[in-house]
Design a protein around this motif. Structure first.
Motif, mmCIF file in Angstrom:
data_model
loop_
_atom_site.group_PDB
_atom_site.id
_atom_site.type_symbol
_atom_site.label_atom_id
_atom_site.label_comp_id
_atom_site.label_asym_id
_atom_site.label_seq_id
_atom_site.Cartn_x
_atom_site.Cartn_y
_atom_site.Cartn_z
ATOM 1 N N ASP A 1 -0.778 6.243 2.782
ATOM 2 C CA ASP A 1 -1.465 6.151 1.495
ATOM 3 C C ASP A 1 -0.452 6.437 0.397
ATOM 4 O OD1 ASP A 1 -4.690 6.181 0.714
ATOM 5 O OD2 ASP A 1 -3.415 7.012 -0.847
ATOM 6 N N VAL A 2 -0.807 6.007 -0.808
ATOM 7 C CA VAL A 2 0.084 6.232 -1.948
ATOM 8 C C VAL A 2 -0.165 7.599 -2.593
ATOM 9 C CG1 VAL A 2 -1.356 5.279 -3.801
ATOM 10 C CG2 VAL A 2 1.130 4.947 -3.855
ATOM 11 N N SER A 3 -1.286 8.227 -2.261
ATOM 12 C CA SER A 3 -1.675 9.472 -2.937
ATOM 13 C C SER A 3 -1.242 10.705 -2.152
ATOM 14 C CB SER A 3 -3.199 9.512 -3.116
ATOM 15 O OG SER A 3 -3.600 10.818 -3.464
ATOM 16 N N GLN B 1 -9.745 0.588 5.634
ATOM 17 C CA GLN B 1 -11.117 0.692 5.121
ATOM 18 C C GLN B 1 -11.103 0.831 3.606
ATOM 19 O OE1 GLN B 1 -14.727 2.831 6.889
ATOM 20 N NE2 GLN B 1 -13.820 4.482 5.701
ATOM 21 N N ARG B 2 -11.807 -0.090 2.957
ATOM 22 C CA ARG B 2 -11.987 -0.065 1.495
ATOM 23 C C ARG B 2 -10.662 -0.102 0.741
ATOM 24 N NH1 ARG B 2 -15.700 4.430 2.652
ATOM 25 N NH2 ARG B 2 -17.594 3.473 3.410
ATOM 26 N N PHE B 3 -9.763 -0.944 1.219
ATOM 27 C CA PHE B 3 -8.514 -1.231 0.514
ATOM 28 C C PHE B 3 -8.221 -2.704 0.743
ATOM 29 C CE2 PHE B 3 -3.889 -1.862 0.759
ATOM 30 C CZ PHE B 3 -3.549 -1.514 -0.540
ATOM 31 N N MET C 1 1.909 -1.181 -7.320
ATOM 32 C CA MET C 1 0.941 -0.293 -7.976
ATOM 33 C C MET C 1 1.658 0.527 -9.036
ATOM 34 S SD MET C 1 -0.837 3.031 -6.225
ATOM 35 C CE MET C 1 -2.426 2.335 -6.394
ATOM 36 N N ALA D 1 -4.082 2.953 3.882
ATOM 37 C CA ALA D 1 -4.788 3.422 2.683
ATOM 38 C C ALA D 1 -5.820 4.457 3.116
ATOM 39 C CB ALA D 1 -5.432 2.253 1.929
ATOM 40 N N CYS D 2 -5.315 5.484 3.754
ATOM 41 C CA CYS D 2 -6.162 6.441 4.487
ATOM 42 C C CYS D 2 -6.899 7.412 3.586
ATOM 43 C CB CYS D 2 -5.318 7.218 5.495
ATOM 44 S SG CYS D 2 -4.055 8.264 4.708
ATOM 45 N N GLY D 3 -6.559 7.464 2.288
ATOM 46 C CA GLY D 3 -7.234 8.406 1.403
ATOM 47 C C GLY D 3 -7.018 9.836 1.878
ATOM 48 N N TRP E 1 -5.739 7.980 -8.399
ATOM 49 C CA TRP E 1 -6.217 8.333 -7.059
ATOM 50 C C TRP E 1 -5.992 9.819 -6.786
ATOM 51 C CZ3 TRP E 1 -9.678 5.883 -4.576
ATOM 52 C CH2 TRP E 1 -9.801 4.499 -4.721
ATOM 53 N N PHE F 1 -8.905 12.671 -5.881
ATOM 54 C CA PHE F 1 -8.932 13.488 -4.662
ATOM 55 C C PHE F 1 -8.750 14.985 -4.945
ATOM 56 C CE2 PHE F 1 -7.181 9.476 -2.491
ATOM 57 C CZ PHE F 1 -8.436 9.091 -2.061
ATOM 58 N N ALA G 1 3.413 6.005 0.865
ATOM 59 C CA ALA G 1 4.059 4.717 0.594
ATOM 60 C C ALA G 1 3.121 3.836 -0.218
ATOM 61 C CB ALA G 1 4.415 4.018 1.914
ATOM 62 N N ASP G 2 3.727 2.939 -0.978
ATOM 63 C CA ASP G 2 2.984 1.946 -1.758
ATOM 64 C C ASP G 2 2.864 0.677 -0.910
ATOM 65 O OD1 ASP G 2 2.012 0.078 -3.518
ATOM 66 O OD2 ASP G 2 3.357 0.626 -5.157
ATOM 67 N N LEU G 3 1.657 0.353 -0.509
ATOM 68 C CA LEU G 3 1.451 -0.806 0.371
ATOM 69 C C LEU G 3 1.694 -2.131 -0.361
ATOM 70 C CD1 LEU G 3 -1.577 0.606 2.351
ATOM 71 C CD2 LEU G 3 0.658 0.013 3.307
ATOM 72 N N ASP G 4 1.831 -2.084 -1.664
ATOM 73 C CA ASP G 4 2.237 -3.298 -2.388
ATOM 74 C C ASP G 4 3.645 -3.723 -1.958
ATOM 75 O OD1 ASP G 4 -0.112 -3.111 -3.720
ATOM 76 O OD2 ASP G 4 0.738 -2.599 -5.673
HETATM 77 C C1 LIG Z 1 -11.397 3.461 -1.754
HETATM 78 S S1 LIG Z 1 -10.086 4.500 -1.167
HETATM 79 C C2 LIG Z 1 -10.322 4.345 0.579
HETATM 80 C C3 LIG Z 1 -9.756 5.515 1.330
HETATM 81 C C4 LIG Z 1 -10.062 5.509 2.831
HETATM 82 N N1 LIG Z 1 -9.575 4.314 3.483
HETATM 83 C C5 LIG Z 1 -11.532 5.683 3.069
HETATM 84 O O1 LIG Z 1 -12.183 4.732 3.474
HETATM 85 O O2 LIG Z 1 -12.033 6.797 2.828
HETATM 86 C C6 LIG Z 1 -8.650 3.501 -1.449
HETATM 87 C C7 LIG Z 1 -7.358 4.178 -1.055
HETATM 88 O O3 LIG Z 1 -6.295 3.259 -1.219
HETATM 89 C C8 LIG Z 1 -5.167 3.957 -1.683
HETATM 90 N N2 LIG Z 1 -4.306 2.982 -2.339
HETATM 91 C C9 LIG Z 1 -4.593 2.220 -3.421
HETATM 92 N N3 LIG Z 1 -3.569 1.403 -3.691
HETATM 93 C C10 LIG Z 1 -2.589 1.661 -2.774
HETATM 94 C C11 LIG Z 1 -1.297 1.136 -2.536
HETATM 95 N N4 LIG Z 1 -0.786 0.183 -3.296
HETATM 96 N N5 LIG Z 1 -0.592 1.640 -1.503
HETATM 97 C C12 LIG Z 1 -1.089 2.616 -0.706
HETATM 98 N N6 LIG Z 1 -2.334 3.145 -0.875
HETATM 99 C C13 LIG Z 1 -3.071 2.665 -1.897
HETATM 100 C C14 LIG Z 1 -5.728 5.012 -2.621
HETATM 101 O O4 LIG Z 1 -4.843 6.082 -2.822
HETATM 102 C C15 LIG Z 1 -7.002 5.410 -1.871
HETATM 103 O O5 LIG Z 1 -6.748 6.475 -1.008
#
Ligand SMILES: C[S@@+](CC[C@H](N)C(=O)[O-])C[C@H]1O[C@@H](n2cnc3c(N)ncnc32)[C@H](O)[C@@H]1O
Length: 172
Positions: free
Chosen positions: A65-67, A104-106, A1, A44-46, A9, A13, A86-89
Motif C-alpha cells: 500500500d502507499v499509506s 479489494q476496492r482499488f 499518485m 492496496a491492502c489499506g 489516505w 487511517f 509502494a505506489d502501485l502507479d
Molecule cells: C478503498 S481502500 C481499500 C483498502 C483495502 N484493500 C480494503 O479493502 O480494506 C484503497 C487503498 O488503496 C491505497 N492506494 C490508493 N492509491 C494507491 C497507489 N497508487 N498505490 C498503492 N496504494 C494505493 C490506499 O492507500 C488505500 O489503502
C-alpha cells in the motif's frame, strides 16, 4: 499518485487503529477456496485486514500500500507479513508466483495483466472495484463489466456487479 492523495489516505487511517481481520468481501461464503499454505499478495491492502486474515490462515503474505499509516496498523497485528510501502502507479513492486492475489476496492487497469502473470498455475484471484454498474458512474469507477473483460480468460468462479461495485473470483 500525488503526495496529497497519499496524505489523504494517511489521514483517513489515522486514529482508526487495526481493523478486524477478515476475508475479502467477494469471498463471503467461499472462504474455503483459499488454501492454507503458499504465498499470498494483498494489493492496496489499506490497514491490512485481509492480509492479516490470510497470514492467520497459514499463507506467507506480501501486502502493498502507499499509506504508511495503513501499513503500520497491519504490521501491529501481524509482523510476519511483509508490509511494503509502494505506489502501485509505478507497477508491481513484488514478484510472483502467488497462490492467492487479492486486490479489494482499488482500481488500476494497467495492473490487470500483471496480476494474471503473477498468479501461480491454479492460483486464486480476488478483485473488486467501484463500478458504474448500478451507479451513476464517475471518474474513479470502472465501466460495467471491466473485471469480467480483464479476467474472463481465467476460470471464473464467481462474478457479481451492481450497486456500484464489481467483483470477480477466478482461478488461473
Ligand atoms: C478503498 S481502500 C481499500 C483498502 C483495502 N484493500 C480494503 O479493502 O480494506 C484503497 C487503498 O488503496 C491505497 N492506494 C490508493 N492509491 C494507491 C497507489 N497508487 N498505490 C498503492 N496504494 C494505493 C490506499 O492507500 C488505500 O489503502
Amino acid at each position: 499518485m500525488s503526495a496529497s492523495d497519499r496524505e489523504r489516505w494517511d489521514a483517513r487511517f489515522t486514529g482508526l487503529g487495526a481493523g478486524e481481520p477478515g476475508p475479502p468481501a467477494a469471498l463471503a461464503g467461499r472462504e474455503d477456496l483459499v488454501p492454507t499454505a503458499g504465498r499470498a499478495l494483498d494489493l492496496a491492502c489499506g490497514r491490512g485486514t485481509v492480509a492479516v486474515w490470510l497470514a492467520r490462515r497459514g499463507l506467507v503474505v506480501d501486502a502493498v500500500d502507499v499509506s504508511p499509516v495503513g501499513l503500520a496498523a497491519g504490521r501491529a497485528q501481524a509482523p510476519e507479513v511483509r508490509w511494503i510501502e509502494a505506489d502501485l502507479d509505478d507497477g508491481l513492486p513484488v514478484t510472483g508466483p502467488y497462490d492467492v492475489i487479492v486486490c479489494q476496492r482499488f482500481r488500476e487497469p494497467a495492473l490487470y495483466p500483471v496480476l494474471v502473470d503473477a498468479l501461480a498455475p491454479g492460483g486464486l484471484l480476488v478483485v473488486s472495484v467501484l463500478s458504474g454498474a448500478g451507479d451513476t458512474g464517475g471518474p474513479f469507477r470502472a465501466p460495467p463489466g471491466e473485471l469480467l473483460a480483464a479476467f474472463g480468460a481465467l476460470d471464473v468462479l464467481h462474478h457479481a456487479q451492481g450497486q456500484g461495485e464489481e467483483s470477480v473470483v477466478a482461478r488461473r
